[in-house]
Design a protein around this motif. Structure first.
Motif, PDB file in Angstrom:
ATOM      1  N   ARG A 355      26.427  17.728   7.061  1.00  0.00           N
ATOM      2  CA  ARG A 355      25.287  17.398   5.891  1.00  0.00           C
ATOM      3  C   ARG A 355      24.710  18.603   5.416  1.00  0.00           C
ATOM      4  O   ARG A 355      24.177  18.723   4.263  1.00  0.00           O
ATOM      5  N   TYR A 358      26.498  20.118   2.421  1.00  0.00           N
ATOM      6  CA  TYR A 358      26.428  19.249   1.380  1.00  0.00           C
ATOM      7  C   TYR A 358      25.285  19.086   0.622  1.00  0.00           C
ATOM      8  O   TYR A 358      25.094  19.061  -0.528  1.00  0.00           O
ATOM      9  N   ALA A 427      29.962  20.550  -2.804  1.00  0.00           N
ATOM     10  CA  ALA A 427      29.552  19.546  -1.784  1.00  0.00           C
ATOM     11  C   ALA A 427      30.752  18.986  -0.802  1.00  0.00           C
ATOM     12  O   ALA A 427      30.532  19.072   0.101  1.00  0.00           O
ATOM     13  N   LEU A 431      31.939  19.737   3.070  1.00  0.00           N
ATOM     14  CA  LEU A 431      32.197  18.469   4.220  1.00  0.00           C
ATOM     15  C   LEU A 431      33.560  18.725   4.594  1.00  0.00           C
ATOM     16  O   LEU A 431      33.921  18.489   5.864  1.00  0.00           O
TER      17      LEU A 431
END
Length: 580
Positions: A355, A358, A427, A431
């Protein structure tokens, strides 16, 4: 929810999905928050609202996004119940009687809800607001051309056809004015003096919250004779339009002489006049704050992260407030995919989710923060992380789970995402790097156009193992989040996945959601929804990614600047004032 799934429910979800990509909300907070939540100063001044727009409609039964509802609710539109200006999420979600004397009274099985209107309420022309106006407003929600959210069609006890559409056509035309049609709406929305009783087709514990949405706002039948009502704002609140609203240009709000502060528990007399300008790009609105008359101006659109430097250049000439947005971005693993057939594989995927990478690729903390649930703080059922691997993920533990699941690494997965947002490619690559470190082989599938139509089509559902999506509450309840996304009865058809992109189809889950939706007592109901969400997360049914953040900027003479999460995160105009 109990009862037979209907196409009307799916229509409501589709309408919400259409706005979910652009609607932002937030909770109060930020550098100026302690000062900005004070009582409005200088109510005799003039405030200017700067917006990109255009507002699609002011007509209550045509308002389908929470941000427009938030502005309308504070300026001119009152509903039976509403949410107050407050400094924190707990205060903002304290439902209050607005036009009604309280938050309503249900019968024993929650299929009838009664509300009594306050005495002496009037429209801007001095005519009384009646129970009949409430009924007529609700009746308009059934008309095809209103585009209403669908709550009235879904929940009122009016027969539906085999395809799920209502047998009541709305109040227009010869069919709508027939005795049979009038009886249908009169039986569903009963009037006894100033008391209105809604008869429902199923138990609904949160109907007191549902009537806070615009489609349940009263509407005077005579106003339908004025022609196109899309931007007609016939006021029951503190402000009224001085002249007609001009789409993409705006209008001016002035005090409504028929509104009484003593009859309104939520609103105070604010600035004498509010000039509402549309058609301004965010950079133009920000530049306007630096002009001489910009000190009493407020941007109604969130500040894009790319303009953060320009905002800093304004220094003391501007003030700002930052808070949580309405939308939570998440991933939906496909339960029908061979790759995610095992729970441990889904959990490994969640544990290896980076996260931090991201969030940074999408603008950092100014634009959002790591999310651990689809239930944000404004919802009473918000809870702590269930599978907290830290913002950067835990790829080592993910690999251990894959080994325990006897999976040959790497596990190949295809991930679809909406690529028309700045920074989204980077982003998603962040991930992918985390997932690959956790034992997955990732193929990213960017989708540039008609995203939700493409990923929601049954014909292509087996082509993707994971789908990126986002969602936001309609009012502060998990009932507007979890069933719309995970109840297969209102989503999955032979041609569509609705918003249930992971194809979750679990009878026990559906029963748990039904029970939560019918649970009496706010605390008990919130606890029930928390348990439903916890089980979804434990099962790896979805992976929360980011809670959006929004920042609003205003001139130095604007006071009371705060964000109300219950209304989609717009600046709360119920607390805003000007110093001069």
């Amino acid at each position: 929810m109990t009862g037979t799934p209907t196409r009307s429910r799916r229509a409501r979800l589709a309408a919400l999905a259409a706005t979910a990509g652009v609607v932002l909300a937030g909770c109060t907070g930020g550098d100026d928050q302690a000062e900005e939540t004070s009582t409005p100063e200088g109510p005799e001044g003039e405030l200017t609202l700067l917006a990109q727009g255009p507002v699609d409609a002011w007509d209550p039964q045509r308002i389908v996004d929470r941000r427009t509802a938030g502005v309308a609710s504070r300026l001119w539109m009152r509903t039976l119940t509403a949410y107050p200006p407050a400094e924190d999420a707990a205060g903002q979600r304290e439902l209050t009687g607005d036009l009604a004397t309280d938050t309503g009274t249900p019968n024993e099985d929650l299929t009838e809800w009664s509300f009594t209107l306050r005495e002496g309420l009037t429209w801007q022309d001095g005519s009384p607001i009646t129970c009949g106006d409430v009924r007529y407003g609700v009746s308009r929600a059934f008309a095809e051309d209103t585009g209403s959210g669908g709550y009235a069609v879904t929940y009122l006890d009016i027969p539906k056809r085999a395809d799920g559409t209502s047998t009541y056509p709305g109040p227009y035309g010869s069919e709508g004015r027939s005795s049979d049609a009038r009886k249908l709406i009169a039986d569903a929305v009963e009037c006894d003096g100033q008391t209105v009783t809604f008869n429902l087709g199923e138990p609904v514990a949160t109907f007191d919250e549902i009537v806070s949405v615009p489609e349940f706002a009263p509407y005077e039948e005579a106003q339908d004779e004025q022609g196109d009502s899309a931007h007609l704002a016939f006021s029951s609140g503190p402000y009224m339009l001085e002249e007609d609203w001009t789409p993409s240009d705006g209008g001016t709000w002035v005090r409504n002489p028929e509104w009484s502060e003593g009859d309104d528990p939520l609103r105070e007399a604010g600035p004498r006049e509010i000039v509402h300008r549309e058609g301004l790009e965010p950079e133009d609105a920000l530049a306007a704050l630096a002009e001489d008359d910009g000190t009493r101006s407020l941007m109604l659109d969130p500040l894009p992260p790319a303009l953060a430097d320009q905002r800093e250049q304004l220094g003391q000439d501007a003030r700002s407030v930052t808070g949580d947005g309405q939308l939570v971005e998440y991933l939906a693993p496909n339960m029908e995919s061979d790759a995610f057939a095992k729970q441990d594989v889904r959990r490994a995927f969640a544990l290896s989710t980076d996260r931090r990478g991201y969030v940074e690729a999408l603008g950092g903390r100014d634009a959002g923060g790591a999310a651990w649930s689809l239930l944000p703080e404004i919802l009473p059922s918000a809870h702590d992380a269930v599978m907290d691997a830290g913002p950067g993920g835990d790829p080592e533990r993910a690999q251990e789970l894959l080994t325990e699941a006897e999976e040959d690494e790497p596990v190949a997965v295809t991930v679809a995402y909406r690529s028309d947002t700045e920074g989204m490619d980077e982003a998603m690559q962040a991930l992918a790097d985390g997932w690959e470190a956790g034992g997955f082989e990732v193929t990213l599938e960017p989708v540039e156009t008609d995203y939700y139509e493409q990923v929601g089509a049954r014909r292509t559902a087996d082509e993707r193992d994971v789908v990126w999506a986002n969602w936001g509450h309609d009012y502060p309840s998990a009932a507007t989040v979890l069933p719309p996304l995970f109840d297969n009865r209102v989503n999955l058809t032979s041609t569509s996945l609705g918003r249930n992109y992971g194809q979750v189809a679990d009878t026990e889950l559906n029963e748990a959601m039904d029970e939560a939706g019918e649970t009496r007592g706010d605390s008990a109901r919130a606890e029930a929804w928390t348990e439903v969400d916890t089980e979804l997360l434990r099962d790896g049914a979805y992976v929360p990614l980011r809670q959006t953040q929004v920042t609003y900027v205003a001139g130095s003479e604007v006071t009371g600047l705060g964000i109300n999460a219950a209304y989609g995160g717009v600046p709360d105009l119920g607390s805003v004032g000007v110093r001069r």
